[in-house]
Design an enzyme around this catalytic site. Sequence first.
Site, PDB file in Angstrom:
ATOM      1  N   ALA A 158      18.539 -33.831 -20.774  1.00  0.00           N
ATOM      2  CA  ALA A 158      19.874 -34.341 -20.270  1.00  0.00           C
ATOM      3  C   ALA A 158      20.142 -35.904 -20.684  1.00  0.00           C
ATOM      4  O   ALA A 158      21.242 -36.608 -20.587  1.00  0.00           O
ATOM      5  CB  ALA A 158      19.727 -34.419 -18.569  1.00  0.00           C
ATOM      6  N   ARG A 210      18.111 -45.220 -27.696  1.00  0.00           N
ATOM      7  CA  ARG A 210      17.164 -45.948 -28.669  1.00  0.00           C
ATOM      8  C   ARG A 210      17.448 -45.389 -29.923  1.00  0.00           C
ATOM      9  O   ARG A 210      17.197 -45.756 -30.977  1.00  0.00           O
ATOM     10  CB  ARG A 210      15.917 -45.958 -28.295  1.00  0.00           C
ATOM     11  CG  ARG A 210      15.480 -46.808 -26.987  1.00  0.00           C
ATOM     12  CD  ARG A 210      13.976 -46.599 -26.500  1.00  0.00           C
ATOM     13  NE  ARG A 210      13.985 -45.651 -25.620  1.00  0.00           N
ATOM     14  CZ  ARG A 210      12.932 -45.244 -24.822  1.00  0.00           C
ATOM     15  NH1 ARG A 210      12.000 -45.816 -24.751  1.00  0.00           N
ATOM     16  NH2 ARG A 210      13.085 -44.062 -24.120  1.00  0.00           N
ATOM     17  N   GLU A 260       5.122 -46.177 -14.994  1.00  0.00           N
ATOM     18  CA  GLU A 260       5.819 -46.431 -16.134  1.00  0.00           C
ATOM     19  C   GLU A 260       5.589 -47.937 -16.580  1.00  0.00           C
ATOM     20  O   GLU A 260       5.351 -48.919 -15.828  1.00  0.00           O
ATOM     21  CB  GLU A 260       7.266 -46.506 -15.888  1.00  0.00           C
ATOM     22  CG  GLU A 260       7.889 -45.158 -15.559  1.00  0.00           C
ATOM     23  CD  GLU A 260       7.458 -43.885 -16.571  1.00  0.00           C
ATOM     24  OE1 GLU A 260       7.833 -44.000 -17.922  1.00  0.00           O
ATOM     25  OE2 GLU A 260       6.579 -43.108 -16.397  1.00  0.00           O
TER      26      GLU A 260
HETATM   27  C1  UD1 Z   1       8.674 -40.192 -20.015  1.00  0.00           C
HETATM   28  C2  UD1 Z   1       7.977 -40.446 -18.599  1.00  0.00           C
HETATM   29  C3  UD1 Z   1       6.639 -41.401 -19.270  1.00  0.00           C
HETATM   30  C4  UD1 Z   1       5.944 -40.475 -20.522  1.00  0.00           C
HETATM   31  C5  UD1 Z   1       7.179 -40.292 -21.483  1.00  0.00           C
HETATM   32  C6  UD1 Z   1       6.536 -39.602 -22.658  1.00  0.00           C
HETATM   33  C7  UD1 Z   1       9.164 -40.586 -16.777  1.00  0.00           C
HETATM   34  C8  UD1 Z   1       9.899 -41.556 -15.685  1.00  0.00           C
HETATM   35  N1  UD1 Z   1       8.588 -41.247 -17.893  1.00  0.00           N
HETATM   36  O1  UD1 Z   1       9.453 -41.679 -20.239  1.00  0.00           O
HETATM   37  O2  UD1 Z   1       5.927 -41.530 -18.277  1.00  0.00           O
HETATM   38  O3  UD1 Z   1       4.856 -41.543 -20.965  1.00  0.00           O
HETATM   39  O4  UD1 Z   1       8.191 -39.580 -20.995  1.00  0.00           O
HETATM   40  O5  UD1 Z   1       7.281 -39.374 -23.815  1.00  0.00           O
HETATM   41  O6  UD1 Z   1       9.317 -39.345 -16.471  1.00  0.00           O
HETATM   42  N2  UD1 Z   1      15.899 -36.914 -19.249  1.00  0.00           N
HETATM   43  C9  UD1 Z   1      16.745 -35.993 -18.550  1.00  0.00           C
HETATM   44  N3  UD1 Z   1      17.184 -36.625 -17.552  1.00  0.00           N
HETATM   45  C10 UD1 Z   1      17.221 -38.033 -17.306  1.00  0.00           C
HETATM   46  C11 UD1 Z   1      16.589 -38.739 -17.946  1.00  0.00           C
HETATM   47  C12 UD1 Z   1      15.787 -38.094 -19.196  1.00  0.00           C
HETATM   48  O7  UD1 Z   1      16.789 -34.683 -18.906  1.00  0.00           O
HETATM   49  O8  UD1 Z   1      17.803 -38.481 -16.383  1.00  0.00           O
HETATM   50  C13 UD1 Z   1      14.979 -36.246 -20.161  1.00  0.00           C
HETATM   51  C14 UD1 Z   1      15.198 -36.689 -21.697  1.00  0.00           C
HETATM   52  O9  UD1 Z   1      16.396 -36.124 -22.276  1.00  0.00           O
HETATM   53  C15 UD1 Z   1      13.958 -36.744 -22.412  1.00  0.00           C
HETATM   54  C16 UD1 Z   1      13.011 -36.714 -21.225  1.00  0.00           C
HETATM   55  O10 UD1 Z   1      13.627 -36.439 -20.105  1.00  0.00           O
HETATM   56  O11 UD1 Z   1      14.034 -35.470 -23.103  1.00  0.00           O
HETATM   57  C17 UD1 Z   1      12.280 -37.981 -21.113  1.00  0.00           C
HETATM   58  O12 UD1 Z   1      13.113 -39.031 -21.014  1.00  0.00           O
HETATM   59  P1  UD1 Z   1      12.885 -40.502 -21.711  1.00  0.00           P
HETATM   60  O13 UD1 Z   1      14.037 -41.328 -21.503  1.00  0.00           O
HETATM   61  O14 UD1 Z   1      12.723 -40.404 -23.138  1.00  0.00           O
HETATM   62  O15 UD1 Z   1      11.653 -41.026 -20.855  1.00  0.00           O
HETATM   63  P2  UD1 Z   1      10.488 -41.771 -21.415  1.00  0.00           P
HETATM   64  O16 UD1 Z   1      11.170 -43.243 -21.299  1.00  0.00           O
HETATM   65  O17 UD1 Z   1       9.959 -41.545 -22.631  1.00  0.00           O
HETATM   66 CA    CA Z   2      10.535 -40.182 -24.307  1.00  0.00          CA
END
Ligand code: UD1
Ligand code: CA
Length: 533
Positions: free
Chosen positions: A14, A19, A180
């Site tokens: 979602a 980035r 985080e």
């Molecule tokens: C997340 C983890 C982090 C981990 C990293 C690994 C959390 C808070 N953090 O951080 O601990 O080391 O992944 O790659 O979980 N997404 C949603 N809805 C949202 C936000 C994100 O579905 O509201 C999905 C994104 O599309 C993505 C995934 O969740 O596929 C991860 O989101 P992203 O924003 O990339 O998290 P990171 O900051 O990488």
């Molecule tokens: Ca990620």
Amino acid sequence: MSLTRPAAVVVLAAGEGTRMKSRTPKVLHGIGGRTLLGHALTAGRGVDPERLVVVVRHERDTVAAHAADLDPDVMIADQDAVPGTGRAVQCALGALDGAAQAAAVVSGEGGPGRAAGVLAGSVVVMAADTPLLDAETLIQLLEAHSADGNAVTVLTTTVDDPTGYGRILREGGSVVGVVEERDATDEQRAIREINTSTYVFDAAVLRDALGSVGQDNDQGEVYLTDVVAVAHRSGLAVRAISVEDSWLVEGVNDRVQLATLGGELNRRTVEAWMRAGVTVVDPATTWIDVDVELARDVTILPGTQLHGTTRVGEDSVVGPDTTLRDVTAGRGVTISRTQGSDAVLADGSSVGPFAFLRPGTRLGAAGKIGTFVETKSAEIGPGAKVPHLTYVGDAEIGEGTNIGASSVFVNYDGVHKHRTTVGAHARTGSDNMFVAPVTVGDGAYTGAGTTVREDVPPGALSVSGAGQRVIRDWVLRRRPGTASARAAEEALAADDAGLSDQARAERSRAARGTSERGGQREPGTTDGGNTDR
Ligand code: UD1
Ligand code: CA
């Protein structure tokens, strides 16, 4: 049902992926011929879950349509306006509980793995942006989860540079939480064991814990990572298993990581084909999509890219500098310096160097599409040859036929496309124009330079155009003083030395005017110009 079969796999897709700085949602960017979401769904489906859910929000319709396209049985869950990975999972659970309830109503009870119309059992959660994560790794995680009777099992890895990832917090060896990067202390930032965003949860634990997770963090989001600490504080079994091979769990957040992981995936794919019996002369310049299939003893020469569902049969040689997409080549096929898509090349055929195969090209066994040849929607029969400098569009060419060099299948009248048929064992001359719709019969011949506007019956010879005119000494008169004129003069003088008196007289009559330089008219011309042609 296997003991480790999860009730659900939840794929988080979602997020916007800011980035990437792209109009395309991050999870629809691809490597190895598959989108990031495609890689995630392949791994997720690989553990045979009862339900596979994708959580969407950013570019919701595009992402949902792509997911359904890849896997028609996928469930779509919409995330609401509350941000964060935790909220995403909550929304997935809502959808899963709804589905479990509907199933319970239909069957009159909670089915296997379901209790009282809510989801029960193991739930795998994974991000859609971790393209090298495979089903085997998920299965190991599920096995550890059930073997140890965990409430939460987190997949972790240890990396040299943990920047950007959530760090695994341990006390006396046990996992107590995840912090985080942006919320971490300097001391916590030094931890190199990171959260891969891949977990197995007990559904009930997950539902309860998410209920108590707030948004009290730097991003104001509901973090899924907080479930780890909540479960630990409740005295539940929270464990981590660590993958040695960090590539498997690396995430894509920007285009640099996309290219890095794309390169690594390709190295693995190319290596796997070499181990399966394919010769790859230069792995560094060879790109092979994950859905390509190669037979034993195929040779790939440098600079070759094989995309989509390309298939290459035994003993074929592809490259150098060849790009194929969705091309099927049989055994013993040679394809050199060629670009091709949606083409089928039968056993023993050869293509290139420098050919462009457009969709709908079908080349028969031992047939040839040669140098500087473009084909489109063209069926070229067994043993038929189109060797040089030719465009074949919307045509059938029969078995054993040879098309002369520099010919065009003129398929377009400015409004409509038309087809040309050339029969079997025909011999068409060089520089022919086949003005479609037109048919050349079996065994027919055409002369060089023929413009074929009317059907040629089997066995006939067709020639076209007016007879050739020769205007002697035109260059000497019209282009005096040029290198061409000088060369001609020398050649003619040399010829003259061997001519009879009569011939010499004829020659000099014909050559009259060579000495009359400077705008003088010749007999029979009105403007000193065009009538020579
Ligand atoms: C997340 C983890 C982090 C981990 C990293 C690994 C959390 C808070 N953090 O951080 O601990 O080391 O992944 O790659 O979980 N997404 C949603 N809805 C949202 C936000 C994100 O579905 O509201 C999905 C994104 O599309 C993505 C995934 O969740 O596929 C991860 O989101 P992203 O924003 O990339 O998290 P990171 O900051 O990488
Ligand atoms: Ca990620």
